[in-house]
Design a protein around this motif. Structure first.
Motif, short mmCIF file in Angstrom:
data_model
loop_
_atom_site.label_atom_id
_atom_site.label_comp_id
_atom_site.label_asym_id
_atom_site.label_seq_id
_atom_site.Cartn_x
_atom_site.Cartn_y
_atom_site.Cartn_z
N UNK A 119 0.83 -1.21 0.00
CA UNK A 119 0.00 0.00 0.00
C UNK A 119 0.87 1.26 0.00
N UNK A 120 1.86 1.28 0.90
CA UNK A 120 2.63 2.52 1.07
C UNK A 120 3.80 2.64 0.11
N UNK B 115 4.17 1.13 -3.03
CA UNK B 115 4.00 0.89 -4.46
C UNK B 115 2.99 1.85 -5.08
N UNK B 116 2.77 2.99 -4.42
CA UNK B 116 1.87 3.98 -5.02
C UNK B 116 2.54 4.65 -6.22
N UNK B 117 3.85 4.89 -6.12
CA UNK B 117 4.55 5.63 -7.19
C UNK B 117 5.48 4.74 -8.00
N UNK B 118 5.88 3.61 -7.42
CA UNK B 118 6.79 2.70 -8.12
C UNK B 118 6.47 1.28 -7.69
#
Lengths: 142, 163
Positions: B46-47, B49-52
């Motif tokens: 969740x924390x 893999x929001x951007x990568x």
């Protein structure tokens, strides 16, 4: 499905639902659910002035003297998926009418306003600015 | 990813260990350098893999991860700040699963996975022109070619280099 199987299924489904609700209760307390409209009302009340969608669009699409605007990752009109400006990872649409998950968790809303305003404006956004942006996003309809 | 040739044997060994009930204490050691072994926690996904892609902790040593986790407001050019409780929770898990295998023990320059010797060696057949393709864009974009990278699976069998 005939009537018999329906009546046999129903109590089981109800039991499962009850269990699911019981399991979800602590999570629901930790992460307060809210609608985009409720969050907009919260930011507007904090700002003490009405939100302006036009100002929100301006904030969203301007670079503010830096390298990125919000649009760099979310698109100029965020009604469809964007793309992270440095990693290329897809980002779901921001406008709530196009992505029902958006602005349903105030803690998440705050986390991303904090991070992304720092990236774009080199400071946190004010409640009024958040209200402006959210009010603009809420005007975007299919 | 660091040594795919060991992947299948590693999986087999893990399976045997799991069957014998010995898996847990030895798992982190076995998992070193092999992203597939340690399932990523929902919180980490969740924390992180929001951007990568959610990079498996086993790809760098704890010292590198700790510098990253202690400097999230300045995270490779963006603000990735988190509340202190979440940082603490994630750091604990990352430390338990960070790389200790000899090739992953090295702390890469700038704490970038893509600057480790094993990463450079493993990707030496990829031409500079390939890296620059719009469909790939960056060496940090694992999932462009490692189609199951989001599961922490870097098996060579699942590599498809896009045009």
């Amino acid at each position: 499905m005939n009537l018999f199987s329906l009546s046999a299924t129903f109590p089981r489904a109800l039991a499962a639902l009850t269990l699911a609700c019981a399991a979800l209760a602590p999570a629901a307390q930790a992460a307060q659910a809210a609608t985009p409209a409720e969050q907009l009302a919260g930011y507007t009340a904090q700002a003490g002035a009405p939100a302006s969608p036009a100002r929100g669009q301006q904030l969203f699409t301007s670079k503010h003297g830096g390298e990125w605007s919000c649009s760099s990752c979310h698109g100029a009109v965020p009604t469809q998926a964007g793309k992270h400006a440095s990693t290329g990872k897809p980002i779901g649409a921001m406008a709530p009418a196009f992505n029902p998950e958006r602005f349903t968790d105030p803690a998440k809303t705050e986390k991303w306003f904090r991070r992304n305003c720092k990236d774009v404006l080199s400071r946190e956004c004010t409640a009024g600015e958040k209200a402006d942006v959210l009010s603009w996003l809420m005007t975007l309809k299919p | 990813m660091p040594h795919p040739r060991h992947t299948r044997m590693g999986r087999l060994a893990l399976g045997l260990l799991a069957a014998s009930g010995l898996a847990l204490p030895t798992l982190p050691a076995l998992a070193d350098g092999n992203g597939r072994m340690v399932p990523l926690t929902p919180k980490y996904k969740e924390e992180c893999s929001a951007c990568h892609v959610a990079y498996p902790p086993s790809l760098m040593p704890a010292a590198s991860w700790n510098r990253i986790m202690n400097n999230l407001p300045n995270h490779f050019g963006t603000d990735a700040s988190l509340d202190p409780a979440t940082v603490k929770e994630l750091s604990g898990w990352i430390n338990a699963h960070a790389g200790t295998y000899k090739r992953v023990r090295e702390e890469p320059p700038q704490d970038r996975i893509t600057r480790t010797a094993w990463f450079i060696h493993k990707h030496d057949e990829v031409s500079a022109a390939t890296w620059k393709r719009a469909s790939i864009k960056s060496a940090s974009n694992c999932i462009a070619c490692h189609t199951t990278a989001d599961q922490g699976d870097f098996d060579e069998d699942n590599v498809r280099i896009p045009r």
